[in-house]
Motif scaffolding. Structure first.
Motif, mmCIF file in Angstrom:
data_model
loop_
_atom_site.group_PDB
_atom_site.id
_atom_site.type_symbol
_atom_site.label_atom_id
_atom_site.label_comp_id
_atom_site.label_asym_id
_atom_site.label_seq_id
_atom_site.Cartn_x
_atom_site.Cartn_y
_atom_site.Cartn_z
ATOM 1 N N VAL A 157 0.836 -1.204 0.000
ATOM 2 C CA VAL A 157 0.000 0.000 0.000
ATOM 3 C C VAL A 157 0.873 1.257 0.000
ATOM 4 O O VAL A 157 0.600 2.217 -0.731
ATOM 5 C CB VAL A 157 -0.944 -0.003 1.224
ATOM 6 C CG1 VAL A 157 -1.687 1.323 1.334
ATOM 7 C CG2 VAL A 157 -1.940 -1.151 1.122
ATOM 8 N N ALA A 158 1.936 1.256 0.807
ATOM 9 C CA ALA A 158 2.835 2.413 0.851
ATOM 10 C C ALA A 158 3.468 2.658 -0.516
ATOM 11 O O ALA A 158 3.579 3.809 -0.963
ATOM 12 C CB ALA A 158 3.921 2.198 1.905
ATOM 13 N N ALA A 159 3.877 1.598 -1.202
ATOM 14 C CA ALA A 159 4.485 1.745 -2.527
ATOM 15 C C ALA A 159 3.488 2.326 -3.524
ATOM 16 O O ALA A 159 3.830 3.201 -4.332
ATOM 17 C CB ALA A 159 5.001 0.399 -3.014
ATOM 18 N N VAL A 160 2.239 1.856 -3.485
ATOM 19 C CA VAL A 160 1.212 2.371 -4.399
ATOM 20 C C VAL A 160 0.948 3.850 -4.135
ATOM 21 O O VAL A 160 0.898 4.667 -5.064
ATOM 22 C CB VAL A 160 -0.085 1.550 -4.260
ATOM 23 C CG1 VAL A 160 -1.232 2.237 -4.992
ATOM 24 C CG2 VAL A 160 0.111 0.144 -4.815
ATOM 25 N N VAL A 161 0.784 4.217 -2.861
ATOM 26 C CA VAL A 161 0.501 5.614 -2.518
ATOM 27 C C VAL A 161 1.670 6.516 -2.919
ATOM 28 O O VAL A 161 1.473 7.590 -3.505
ATOM 29 C CB VAL A 161 0.212 5.739 -1.010
ATOM 30 C CG1 VAL A 161 0.100 7.210 -0.601
ATOM 31 C CG2 VAL A 161 -1.072 4.997 -0.652
ATOM 32 N N MET A 162 2.897 6.086 -2.633
ATOM 33 C CA MET A 162 4.074 6.888 -2.981
ATOM 34 C C MET A 162 4.210 7.026 -4.494
ATOM 35 O O MET A 162 4.521 8.111 -5.005
ATOM 36 C CB MET A 162 5.326 6.251 -2.387
ATOM 37 C CG MET A 162 5.408 6.352 -0.874
ATOM 38 S SD MET A 162 6.759 5.370 -0.170
ATOM 39 C CE MET A 162 8.185 6.149 -0.938
ATOM 40 N N ALA A 163 3.965 5.939 -5.223
ATOM 41 C CA ALA A 163 4.099 5.981 -6.680
ATOM 42 C C ALA A 163 3.065 6.915 -7.301
ATOM 43 O O ALA A 163 3.387 7.738 -8.168
ATOM 44 C CB ALA A 163 3.957 4.575 -7.260
ATOM 45 N N VAL A 164 1.802 6.808 -6.861
ATOM 46 C CA VAL A 164 0.751 7.668 -7.414
ATOM 47 C C VAL A 164 0.999 9.127 -7.034
ATOM 48 O O VAL A 164 0.831 10.029 -7.857
ATOM 49 C CB VAL A 164 -0.633 7.200 -6.936
ATOM 50 C CG1 VAL A 164 -1.711 8.194 -7.382
ATOM 51 C CG2 VAL A 164 -0.957 5.813 -7.499
#
Length: 257
Positions: A157-164
């Protein structure tokens, strides 16, 4: 919270975030083209809403797939291997990544330019609906990649939020970088092949240590960075893009003098 001190967790977060950004380029391009059909004052809003929807869709898919991964009761056996619901998801996801990455590589190198541009009406609601539907398709490889690279939902989830969030801030610069260096896109797609094989192996209880995968990716990225420095003066290969803007047409007659 001891896992926060694990360097492999942080390595997984950084690697997954970078891969999510590169894999999200097609999503950015599609959203930009769809938003470009709207009046100028609505385009920025449509881009932000589109990327926000992409983030929430990916997080929802992450939660649902992670829950399904908990289904470990054997359902049937294949070659003396007991297959559970979790194994079916891993094997199906691995096969999907192999198919998707192979098709993407073919489309980028030999596909038809601009064949997937939508021609639906350009109302704000219509554009958002089209972005929402395409986000689901674009999110599948991203989510399955996250499942193959990280073991903890919080990291995914952290990777998705940071990427977006990164794409919201630097979508134009990211797209320009990949346009200038198309081999970066090819490298990311080759990573999907590697992750797909690892997922299939996990589904059949043939576990590949993630450290090996991270090392292979890091080594490939290092070699590519050296190549980019050596090829500064050369013109890059032009990849085909299924989503391209249609050429602008001028209407109206010129004033008579």
């Amino acid at each position: 919270m001891e896992w926060l001190a694990d360097p492999q967790i942080w390595l997984a977060l950084v690697t997954l975030t970078a891969l999510e950004i590169v894999l999200g380029i097609d999503n950015i391009i599609f959203i930009s083209i769809q938003a470009g059909k709207l009046p100028v004052h609505q385009q920025e809003k449509a881009r932000i809403v589109g990327l926000g929807l992409a983030m929430f869709i990916r997080i929802a898919l992450l939660f649902s797939l992670t829950w399904l991964m908990g289904l470990t009761t054997p359902i049937f056996s294949v070659l003396n291997n007991e297959i559970s619901g979790r194994d079916i998801i891993l094997i199906s996801g691995g096969l999907f990544l192999l198919w998707k990455s192979t098709m993407e590589i073919h489309e980028k190198l030999e596909g038809e330019e601009g064949h997937s541009v939508s021609r639906a009406g350009a109302t704000f609601a219509a554009v958002i609906v089209q972005i929402l539907l395409l986000d689901i398709v674009f999110s599948l490889d991203s989510i399955i990649t996250a499942l193959g690279m990280a073991n903890r939902l919080a990291v995914m989830v952290a990777a998705v939020v940071m990427a977006v969030g990164f794409m919201m801030l630097f979508s134009g610069k990211i797209s320009a970088f990949v346009d200038r260096h198309p081999t970066v896109k090819m490298l990311a797609l080759s990573f999907l092949l590697l992750i797909g094989v690892a997922l299939i192996g996990d589904g059949f209880d043939m576990h590949i240590p993630k450290g090996y995968i991270y090392f292979a990716m890091a080594f490939s990225v290092m070699v590519e960075m050296l190549n980019l420095r050596l090829r500064r003066q050369g013109a890059p290969v032009k990849l085909h893009n299924p989503y391209v803007e249609e050429p602008a047409t001028t209407t109206g007659a010129q004033d008579n003098i």
